[in-house]
Design an enzyme around this catalytic site. Structure first.
Site, mmCIF file in Angstrom:
data_model
loop_
_atom_site.group_PDB
_atom_site.id
_atom_site.type_symbol
_atom_site.label_atom_id
_atom_site.label_comp_id
_atom_site.label_asym_id
_atom_site.label_seq_id
_atom_site.Cartn_x
_atom_site.Cartn_y
_atom_site.Cartn_z
ATOM 1 N N SER A 181 0.794 -1.255 -0.027
ATOM 2 C CA SER A 181 -0.123 -0.022 0.123
ATOM 3 C C SER A 181 0.653 1.260 0.040
ATOM 4 O O SER A 181 1.577 1.510 -0.953
ATOM 5 C CB SER A 181 -0.922 0.019 1.312
ATOM 6 O OG SER A 181 -2.064 0.779 1.158
ATOM 7 N N ASP B 284 -10.569 -4.418 -4.616
ATOM 8 C CA ASP B 284 -9.832 -3.476 -3.868
ATOM 9 C C ASP B 284 -10.665 -1.954 -3.676
ATOM 10 O O ASP B 284 -10.852 -1.460 -4.845
ATOM 11 C CB ASP B 284 -8.302 -2.965 -4.310
ATOM 12 C CG ASP B 284 -7.737 -2.170 -3.346
ATOM 13 O OD1 ASP B 284 -8.132 -1.558 -2.647
ATOM 14 O OD2 ASP B 284 -6.376 -2.279 -3.455
ATOM 15 N N HIS C 102 -8.233 -5.124 -0.525
ATOM 16 C CA HIS C 102 -6.986 -4.397 -0.310
ATOM 17 C C HIS C 102 -5.872 -5.089 0.706
ATOM 18 O O HIS C 102 -4.660 -4.977 0.597
ATOM 19 C CB HIS C 102 -7.116 -2.926 0.488
ATOM 20 C CG HIS C 102 -6.123 -2.192 0.299
ATOM 21 N ND1 HIS C 102 -5.723 -1.515 -0.995
ATOM 22 C CD2 HIS C 102 -5.165 -1.401 1.324
ATOM 23 C CE1 HIS C 102 -4.613 -0.796 -0.627
ATOM 24 N NE2 HIS C 102 -4.282 -0.671 0.560
#
Length: 213
Positions: free
Chosen positions: A113, A163, A194
């Site tokens: 991320s 996501d 995610h």
């Protein structure tokens, strides 16, 4: 396995964990956590996908409501671009200093991320810094990314089909961008959100095994 927590400054300015290699043939990993993580978060992941590799895991220097990050954002998916660039250079400087301090080869970044986003920009701004990257749920880090040359740098991008944070178009644009700069990009979209899944671990482990020696 020995692990050290270090806050040395100025050369090693990031609080970080370092675990030395037990397999001298394995490429070192640079572990870059997501928002709210720290220098310990990805150590178990690193041990799973590259047993015996040296692990270097810094903590992001930006705090967002008490949650560490590697750069500032203005809103979800909206980044403070001047800060992104500055922080990417700071991270690249840290990696260079850590390589000298710990006697490391250029590492393969494994970023999740926020950590994946800054890893992508480090590759674009300072391509000599990393030997490759596993980017887990990454986004394009800048609206107008810098020109750069990634001479055959191997990159694995793993996106999530469900996501809610990273639009599919954005991830595809990053894959195209890195490929256009010369990177050898593999982009896989997994049946995931995610968060990470066992499929991410398997894909990352296989990729590291192929490029990491």
């Amino acid at each position: 396995m020995a692990s050290t927590l270090t806050r040395d400054a100025p050369a090693l300015a990031f609080t970080h964990r370092f675990e030395p290699a037990t397999d001298g043939a394995a490429s070192p990993l640079l572990l870059l956590h997501g928002t709210g993580g720290d220098e310990t978060d990805l150590l178990p992941l690193g041990r799973m996908i590259a047993p015996g590799a040296a692990l270097l895991s810094p903590r992001g220097q930006v705090s967002e409501g008490g949650m560490p990050r590697f750069f500032r954002r203005l809103a979800e998916g909206v980044f403070d671009e001047a800060d992104v660039v500055r922080r990417a250079h700071d991270l690249a400087d840290f990696i260079a200093a850590a390589r000298t301090a710990y006697g490391l080869a250029a590492p393969v970044a494994v970023g999740f991320s926020n950590g994946a986003n800054i890893a992508a920009l480090v590759m674009l701004l300072r391509p000599e810094t990393l030997a490759g990257a596993v980017l887990l749920r990454p986004m394009v880090p800048l609206a107008d990314p810098p020109a750069g040359d990634l001479p055959s740098t191997p990159v694995l991008m793993l996106s999530g089909a469900m996501d809610p944070i990273v639009p599919a178009e954005n991830a595809a644009r990053l894959a195209t961008l890195l490929s256009a700069r010369g990177g050898k990009v593999e982009h896989k979209t997994l049946p995931a959100s995610h968060g990470l899944t066992s499929a991410d671990l398997t894909a990352a482990r296989d990729f590291i095994a192929r490029i990491g020696r």
